[in-house]
Design a protein around this motif. Structure first.
Motif, mmCIF file in Angstrom:
data_model
loop_
_atom_site.group_PDB
_atom_site.id
_atom_site.type_symbol
_atom_site.label_atom_id
_atom_site.label_comp_id
_atom_site.label_asym_id
_atom_site.label_seq_id
_atom_site.Cartn_x
_atom_site.Cartn_y
_atom_site.Cartn_z
ATOM 1 N N SER A 30 0.842 -1.204 0.000
ATOM 2 C CA SER A 30 0.000 0.000 0.000
ATOM 3 C C SER A 30 0.877 1.254 0.000
ATOM 4 C CB SER A 30 -0.922 0.007 1.223
ATOM 5 O OG SER A 30 -1.900 -0.994 1.121
ATOM 6 N N GLY A 49 0.890 1.864 -3.820
ATOM 7 C CA GLY A 49 -0.247 2.754 -3.666
ATOM 8 C C GLY A 49 0.178 4.205 -3.505
ATOM 9 N N ASP A 102 -5.131 2.771 1.121
ATOM 10 C CA ASP A 102 -4.113 3.761 0.783
ATOM 11 C C ASP A 102 -4.741 4.878 -0.042
ATOM 12 O OD1 ASP A 102 -3.730 3.259 -2.182
ATOM 13 O OD2 ASP A 102 -3.168 1.268 -1.441
ATOM 14 N N GLY A 147 -5.038 3.054 -7.094
ATOM 15 C CA GLY A 147 -5.696 1.753 -7.172
ATOM 16 C C GLY A 147 -5.190 0.955 -8.364
ATOM 17 N N ASN A 156 -7.856 0.466 -4.113
ATOM 18 C CA ASN A 156 -6.932 1.048 -3.132
ATOM 19 C C ASN A 156 -7.326 0.686 -1.705
ATOM 20 O OD1 ASN A 156 -9.233 2.701 -2.965
ATOM 21 N ND2 ASN A 156 -8.011 4.486 -2.361
#
Length: 306
Positions: free
Chosen positions: A183, A187, A240, A244, A286
């Motif tokens: 993430s 992300g 996050d 995505g 995400n």
């Protein structure tokens, strides 16, 4: 040479404790250790000097090289500032049948003009309040720091010991750490699998991470971690602030594109699917909801509005 009274007291304290006390050189190699290391690490004080501290870091379910890099980077930062550092790590020596988790503390001191690194390792035993634990619900908002991802993965799985075996807890912790790290990397910092691979191969992984962390487009983004632990299940939601990704192909197993499959591996999807009973992404990709049923007869469908 005769020992002073203070030296005798020091040796008595160090050798009399069940905690592992050791010293390291500037390259994190063991210099000395007390006899407690024989009982806990199953290795003699003389034999351990063949190893560095990071040599003994164990991680079976993920890329141990990256984990060692994360810990080494944290150690180097602490060495530069001479500030104490504390972290949890699984230790595996040649004579340990299974890895054992320890809380490790390192301090930097100067003795007669020479800097010494003194460490302590304490085996993490069951929490004395775990028998009273019923449930827990909490939420964290963390910065894009990889070492924090490792620390928080320990914190949010601590109370699983009431309901699960240690091996299962370890799997969940490692899976969560991978999701949180990804993430941060893929992300919030918008790092592609190719960029990460190239940085690792060129031995500039942390330099590259630091560049992205200081970039105005990424530096203020955060990872939100929400979780619930009860007698029937453990639920984790990780969100996050990145763009995505198209997770549907990976979860359905329909993708045969090598590049996409490598991205799925980079995001820890294949690992997580093997650890958790339910893996659900939001439409953007995400946010992921992870569910592990502890007692499957009592487990119910997870509420995504947790």
């Amino acid at each position: 040479m005769l020992l002073t009274v203070s030296e005798k007291k020091y040796r008595h304290i160090v050798e009399g404790t069940k905690e592992i006390i050791f010293t390291l050189d500037e390259n994190w190699r063991f210099k000395t250790a007390n006899d407690a290391i024989k009982a806990e690490f199953k290795i003699s004080p003389e034999a351990v000097t063949k190893y560095t501290l990071t040599d003994l870091i164990y991680d079976e379910l993920t890329d141990a090289t990256i984990l060692r890099k994360i810990i080494t980077e944290k150690l180097e930062e602490s060495k530069k500032s001479s500030t104490p550092v504390r972290f949890n790590a699984q230790i595996k020596t040649p004579n340990l049948i299974e890895p054992v988790e320890f809380k490790i503390t390192l301090e930097f001191i100067e003795i007669e003009g020479l800097r010494e690194i003194i460490g302590k390792a304490v085996k993490i035993s069951d929490d004395r309040f775990s028998e009273f634990f019923i449930s827990e619900k909490c939420e964290y908002l963390i910065k894009n720091l990889l070492f924090t991802a490792d620390d928080i993965s320990h914190r949010i799985t601590d109370n699983l010991q009431k309901y699960m075996d240690k091996s299962d807890i370890t799997s969940i912790r490692i899976g969560l750490r991978e999701i949180i790290i990804n993430s941060i990397e893929h992300g919030n910092l918008n790092i592609s699998f190719e960029e990460k691979t190239e940085a690792i191969l060129n031995d500039r992984y942390f330099e590259f991470i630091n560049e992205r962390q200081s970039n105005p487009d990424h530096r203020d983004k955060r990872v939100r971690i929400e979780y619930l632990i009860s007698a029937s299940k453990a639920i984790y939601k990780v969100t996050d602030q990145g763009k995505g990704f198209n997770h549907r192909k990976f979860l359905s197993g329909l993708s045969d594109d090598p590049a996409e499959l490598m991205l799925a591996h980079g995001r820890g999807i294949s690992m997580v699917k093997s650890i958790f009973d339910e893996v659900k992404y939001n439409s953007k990709g995400n946010q992921v909801l992870l569910v592990k049923h502890i007692n499957k007869n009592r487990g119910r469908e997870a509420d995504e509005n947790m």
